[in-house]
Design a protein around this motif. Structure first.
Motif, PDB file in Angstrom:
ATOM      1  N   THR A  44       0.832  -1.203   0.000  1.00 34.31           N
ATOM      2  CA  THR A  44       0.000   0.000   0.000  1.00 34.31           C
ATOM      3  C   THR A  44       0.870   1.258   0.000  1.00 34.31           C
ATOM      4  O   THR A  44       0.556   2.247  -0.666  1.00 34.31           O
ATOM      5  CB  THR A  44      -0.950  -0.008   1.216  1.00 34.31           C
ATOM      6  OG1 THR A  44      -1.781  -1.166   1.125  1.00 34.31           O
ATOM      7  CG2 THR A  44      -1.833   1.227   1.248  1.00 34.31           C
ATOM      8  N   GLN A  86      -7.548   0.281  -0.009  1.00 33.92           N
ATOM      9  CA  GLN A  86      -7.666  -1.002   0.679  1.00 33.92           C
ATOM     10  C   GLN A  86      -8.873  -1.008   1.621  1.00 33.92           C
ATOM     11  O   GLN A  86      -9.607  -1.987   1.681  1.00 33.92           O
ATOM     12  CB  GLN A  86      -6.385  -1.258   1.488  1.00 33.92           C
ATOM     13  CG  GLN A  86      -6.356  -2.616   2.150  1.00 33.92           C
ATOM     14  CD  GLN A  86      -4.968  -2.968   2.660  1.00 33.92           C
ATOM     15  OE1 GLN A  86      -4.017  -2.214   2.481  1.00 33.92           O
ATOM     16  NE2 GLN A  86      -4.845  -4.118   3.293  1.00 33.92           N
ATOM     17  N   ASP A 170      -6.191  -1.843  -4.789  1.00 37.64           N
ATOM     18  CA  ASP A 170      -5.600  -2.350  -3.546  1.00 37.64           C
ATOM     19  C   ASP A 170      -6.524  -3.416  -2.950  1.00 37.64           C
ATOM     20  O   ASP A 170      -7.523  -3.108  -2.332  1.00 37.64           O
ATOM     21  CB  ASP A 170      -5.390  -1.188  -2.561  1.00 37.64           C
ATOM     22  CG  ASP A 170      -4.375  -1.541  -1.475  1.00 37.64           C
ATOM     23  OD1 ASP A 170      -4.136  -2.744  -1.252  1.00 37.64           O
ATOM     24  OD2 ASP A 170      -3.822  -0.604  -0.859  1.00 37.64           O
ATOM     25  N   GLU A 171      -6.175  -4.657  -3.163  1.00 36.09           N
ATOM     26  CA  GLU A 171      -6.929  -5.817  -2.666  1.00 36.09           C
ATOM     27  C   GLU A 171      -8.412  -5.769  -3.046  1.00 36.09           C
ATOM     28  O   GLU A 171      -9.286  -5.701  -2.175  1.00 36.09           O
ATOM     29  CB  GLU A 171      -6.751  -5.948  -1.150  1.00 36.09           C
ATOM     30  CG  GLU A 171      -5.278  -6.071  -0.779  1.00 36.09           C
ATOM     31  CD  GLU A 171      -5.060  -6.686   0.603  1.00 36.09           C
ATOM     32  OE1 GLU A 171      -6.002  -7.285   1.150  1.00 36.09           O
ATOM     33  OE2 GLU A 171      -3.935  -6.580   1.105  1.00 36.09           O
TER      34      GLU A 171
END
Ligand code: ATP
Ligand code: MG
Lengths: 248, 322
Positions: A44, A86, A170-171
């Motif tokens: 991140t 995220q 992000d994820e």
């Protein structure tokens, strides 16, 4: 072919913690690239460095050949480099359609250009993309009332709405109902193939990223541990060790 | 509420507003102040409600407007009405400019930092005006008098202020329906996200403050002329009264809506006037208790509470639309 995104020797520290140490990676136009690594390995942080969320200590970030490491977040975003978060960020008090409308490229203009309503094309596109991520029936609900997974999908749709050249995710599957994950992966691939969006994806789920990405970078303790095709990265002994060492 | 009911309610309100100063001439000044309160609440809500930036310094723009208008009226030596028109225009423009300049510095502050930062604005301005001879220092300013040969001073200011309130309402409502309005809401909900999506947040925020300051500045110019006296601390930069009321009225009615601040201003102003009439000596205590009650019992305001109780009145479909 020159890289769409070229990160070279980026170092970022927080006090004594070296979150990224001399990280380099390239993403080429049309790619789906993966970024993996154990918790706290600096993934991140690297996204934040790329999009200008914090100043980097040293190194260079180039997008379409131009240095962007000293630009601020909205400026970089307007060049077509968009990220998702995220923890997932949407506009909670607005409904899904409004979330989509304000994500359209024409919402990024000067304030004087914002003093008009929304074009029909924007609304049509918003409907299409909400449909694309399976949220069409929720379009008039407050975004904050959606489940976490649905908010992730909405955030993804908003990112597509902004017509990015490069999208950093992000994820994207974290917190998404497992039965929906295959559908989501399918949509990532379609966004790449049909909409021509280049993707750089952080992903914890190894099965997901191995199927999705053509090129993978693995971080550990802020450093690049391995880089290459999914096959190469998976078979790299130090990657195996980093993952087993942390999560086993 | 059906459309027909809604429009008859609005029509009734408009009609009352038009005839009120004729029916109650002895209350003309209080009625004029009512429209000023509406302007206060509506302009506060632009940042406080729509954009999520709680400003405790908006009184600054009101005060600047009051002084700017009076100074031009005094120094230009024009005919009364032309002087007033020029003064009001200048008041609005100057206040807007100050908002833009302040905005680039202060609107970078987030959350409580912005709120606390703006607290100082009104106080500082009051001190400056109170010590500046050009604007009468501590003894304040008296704007030029309405021509004595002409009747209808009360009605004149009543309808001017009413027009200002209407203009503020309709212009803000139109602005909130644009991309700009949605950008304000996006900043309110998550400013970091708005930046990450490439919105020009700095411009949007400054423009919003400038719009709000424009109407406040004109309101200040009008109020100075209406009251006939501009005291630096008790009228122009009256942070403890007008400055606080702006916030309260918007919250009381319902933040982030166009009707909320209007309803809040009307309810608050009438209650306040009743306190003055019937609770003399205790009116400040009563007002203080009212403020506490507002925050405790109506955190979402009158409109917000109604919306929870009667969502169908707001045309909201609770269930999903297919
Ligand atoms: N703003 C910050 N201030 C201080 N330390 C930070 C900050 N952001 C990240 N770190 C530290 O940097 C390191 C890398 O964190 P980062 O969030 O980049 O990891 P990650 O790979 O994204 O992990 P995860 O898989 O859990 O999301 C961690 O040690 C973290 O504590
Ligand atoms: Mg992370």
């Amino acid at each position: 072919m020159s890289a769409l995104l070229k990160v070279e020797n980026v170092t970022k520290t927080f006090g004594g913690v070296v979150a990224n140490r001399s990280v380099s990676l390239e993403v080429h136009k049309g790619d789906i690239a993966g970024l993996i690594g154990p918790n706290g390995s600096g993934k991140t942080t690297l996204f934040n460095s790329i999009v200008g969320a914090h100043p980097i200590d040293s190194g260079s970030v180039r997008f379409e050949g131009k240095e962007i490491s000293r630009l601020i977040v909205p400026t970089i975003a307007r060049r077509g480099l968009i990220r998702t978060f995220q923890q997932t960020r949407i506009y909670a008090e607005m409904n899904c359609v409004e979330n989509m409308r304000i994500s359209a490229p024409d919402a990024r203009g000067s304030v004087l250009s914002l003093l008009s309503g929304f074009s029909n094309q924007v609304d049509i596109r918003a409907e299409e993309l909400l449909d694309f991520v399976g949220l069409a029936s929720k379009r008039f609900l407050r975004a904050g009332s959606l489940s976490f997974g649905q908010q992730k999908l909405l955030e993804f749709a908003m990112a597509l709405m902004s017509e990015p050249k490069l999208l950093l995710l992000d994820e994207p599957t974290a917190g998404v109902n497992p039965t929906l994950i295959n559908g989501l992966i399918d949509r990532l691939v379609r966004a790449n193939k049909e909409l021509g969006v280049t993707l750089l994806v952080i992903e914890h789920n190894m099965r997901v990223i191995m199927n999705l990405a053509e090129h993978i970078t693995c971080l550990a303790h802020g450093e690049v541990l391995a880089q290459g095709s999914p096959q190469e990265v998976r078979d790299n002994p130090s990657v195996v060790e980093a993952y087993l060492g942390v999560s086993a | 509420m059906t459309k027909a009911q809604k429009y008859s309610l609005i029509g009734g309100g408009l009609f009352l507003s038009l005839v009120a100063p004729f029916l109650l001439p002895q209350l003309a000044t209080q009625l004029t102040m009512l429209w000023l309160m509406v302007v206060f609440a509506l302009t506060w809500d632009t940042l406080g409600g729509q954009m999520g930036y709680n400003s405790f310094g908006n009184i600054l723009f009101f005060g600047i407007g009051a002084y700017a208008c009076a100074v031009l009226q005094r120094d230009l030596g024009l005919d009364y009405f032309i002087g007033l028109a020029v003064g009001l225009a200048f008041a609005g423009v100057l206040s807007s400019l100050v908002a833009i300049i302040l905005g680039f510095g202060m609107l970078g502050l987030r959350g409580h930092y912005f709120a606390i930062g703006t607290l100082g604005l009104g106080i500082a301005a009051g001190e400056i005006a109170g010590g500046w001879d050009y604007v009468g220092a501590g003894s304040g300013m008296v704007p030029p008098l309405y021509p004595t040969a002409l009747a209808g001073r009360e009605l004149f200011f009543y309808f001017l202020m009413f027009a200002l309130a209407l203009a503020t309402f309709f212009i803000l409502r139109a602005l909130y329906a644009t991309k700009f309005g949605l950008a304000l809401n996006a900043i309110r909900d998550d400013e970091d996200k708005a930046e990450a999506m490439g919105l020009q947040t700095t411009q949007v925020k400054s423009f919003a403050w400038a719009v709000s300051a424009l109407f406040l500045g004109i309101g200040g110019g009008l109020a100075g002329n209406l009251l006939g006296f501009i005291d630096p601390r008790d009228v122009a930069f009256a942070g403890a009264t007008f400055g606080v009321w702006m916030v309260l009225m918007a919250i009381l009615g319902g933040k982030g809506t166009v009707w909320g601040p209007v309803i809040g201003a009307v309810v608050f102003h009438i209650t306040q006037e009743l306190f003055w009439t019937y609770l003399l000596g205790w009116q400040r205590v009563a007002l203080g208790l009212l403020i506490v009650a507002i925050v405790v019992f109506f955190p979402n305001g009158i409109l917000g509470t109604l919306r929870e109780q009667r969502p169908e009145w707001f045309g909201e479909k609770v269930e999903e639309r297919a």
